[in-house]
Design a protein around this motif. Structure first.
Motif, PDB file in Angstrom:
ATOM      1  N   LYS A  39       0.873  -1.178   0.000  1.00  0.00           N
ATOM      2  CA  LYS A  39       0.000   0.000   0.000  1.00  0.00           C
ATOM      3  C   LYS A  39       0.905   1.221   0.000  1.00  0.00           C
ATOM      4  O   LYS A  39       1.785   1.350   0.858  1.00  0.00           O
ATOM      5  CB  LYS A  39      -0.895   0.011   1.230  1.00  0.00           C
ATOM      6  N   ALA A  40       0.698   2.103  -0.947  1.00  0.00           N
ATOM      7  CA  ALA A  40       1.511   3.318  -1.038  1.00  0.00           C
ATOM      8  C   ALA A  40       1.159   4.287   0.084  1.00  0.00           C
ATOM      9  O   ALA A  40       0.028   4.302   0.584  1.00  0.00           O
ATOM     10  CB  ALA A  40       1.304   3.993  -2.387  1.00  0.00           C
ATOM     11  N   GLY A  41       2.145   5.088   0.460  1.00  0.00           N
ATOM     12  CA  GLY A  41       1.937   6.110   1.476  1.00  0.00           C
ATOM     13  C   GLY A  41       1.059   7.233   0.962  1.00  0.00           C
ATOM     14  O   GLY A  41       0.779   7.327  -0.237  1.00  0.00           O
ATOM     15  N   ALA A  50       2.409   4.057   4.300  1.00  0.00           N
ATOM     16  CA  ALA A  50       2.781   2.936   3.425  1.00  0.00           C
ATOM     17  C   ALA A  50       2.775   1.652   4.237  1.00  0.00           C
ATOM     18  O   ALA A  50       3.080   1.642   5.433  1.00  0.00           O
ATOM     19  CB  ALA A  50       4.160   3.168   2.817  1.00  0.00           C
ATOM     20  N   VAL A  51       2.413   0.569   3.586  1.00  0.00           N
ATOM     21  CA  VAL A  51       2.449  -0.753   4.216  1.00  0.00           C
ATOM     22  C   VAL A  51       3.426  -1.599   3.425  1.00  0.00           C
ATOM     23  O   VAL A  51       3.366  -1.654   2.193  1.00  0.00           O
ATOM     24  CB  VAL A  51       1.050  -1.403   4.249  1.00  0.00           C
ATOM     25  N   ARG A  52       4.351  -2.233   4.151  1.00  0.00           N
ATOM     26  CA  ARG A  52       5.348  -3.093   3.509  1.00  0.00           C
ATOM     27  C   ARG A  52       5.238  -4.498   4.072  1.00  0.00           C
ATOM     28  O   ARG A  52       4.903  -4.701   5.231  1.00  0.00           O
ATOM     29  CB  ARG A  52       6.751  -2.533   3.704  1.00  0.00           C
ATOM     30  N   GLU A  53       5.521  -5.457   3.199  1.00  0.00           N
ATOM     31  CA  GLU A  53       5.482  -6.857   3.577  1.00  0.00           C
ATOM     32  C   GLU A  53       6.885  -7.419   3.408  1.00  0.00           C
ATOM     33  O   GLU A  53       7.481  -7.301   2.338  1.00  0.00           O
ATOM     34  CB  GLU A  53       4.497  -7.602   2.686  1.00  0.00           C
ATOM     35  N   ILE A  54       7.401  -8.022   4.467  1.00  0.00           N
ATOM     36  CA  ILE A  54       8.766  -8.538   4.468  1.00  0.00           C
ATOM     37  C   ILE A  54       8.686 -10.046   4.662  1.00  0.00           C
ATOM     38  O   ILE A  54       8.115 -10.523   5.646  1.00  0.00           O
ATOM     39  CB  ILE A  54       9.598  -7.902   5.598  1.00  0.00           C
TER      40      ILE A  54
END
Length: 141
Positions: A39-41, A50-54
């Motif tokens: 998800k962009a900031g 922003a949402v990041r998946e690691i």
């Protein structure tokens, strides 16, 4: 509980920031780790909200984090939404100029029912993430 690891690196703040704020570039920090922005900031792709998946190379759930503070080139904070076995897990990275280099302060906080164990875990995470960030910033310089 909160643990902080601090290190000075002879790389300009802007260079360290460019590595820190490149969420998908996190895959360069450690072999086998994947990272993507899901998800962009609100103002920019890697920015606030922003949402990041690691993902890790092991068969474990992905870590999902939301950026809660984004103040280029000095501060980035995030909180875990999923994938971390610690409650209220948060990360906070502060960069400040020191001569021609940068002081990097990486803090991890989380709730734990076992304070000594939790403190050791958050300290280990802060130290490991700081070392990886510094290593990648030196490569980028």
């Amino acid at each position: 509980m909160r643990s902080t690891a601090t290190r000075t690196v002879s790389v300009p703040v802007e260079t360290v920031w460019s590595v820190l704020a490149d969420h998908e570039g996190m895959r360069n920090w450690a072999p086998g780790v994947g990272a993507r922005v899901t998800k962009a900031g609100s103002d920019e792709r890697n920015g606030l909200g922003a949402v990041r998946e690691i993902s890790a190379p092991l068969p474990v759930p992905a870590i999902v984090e939301e950026i809660t503070e984004f103040a280029p080139p000095h501060r980035l904070a995030y909180r875990a939404l999923a994938g971390i076995p610690l409650r209220n897990y948060r990360g906070d990275v502060e960069l400040s100029a020191s001569g021609e280099g940068t002081v990097v302060r990486y803090s991890i906080s989380a709730d734990s029912r076992l304070p000594l164990v939790g403190k050791a875990v958050t300290r280990a995470i802060a130290v490991a993430l700081l070392a990886a960030l510094v290593r990648q910033a030196r490569k980028a310089a």
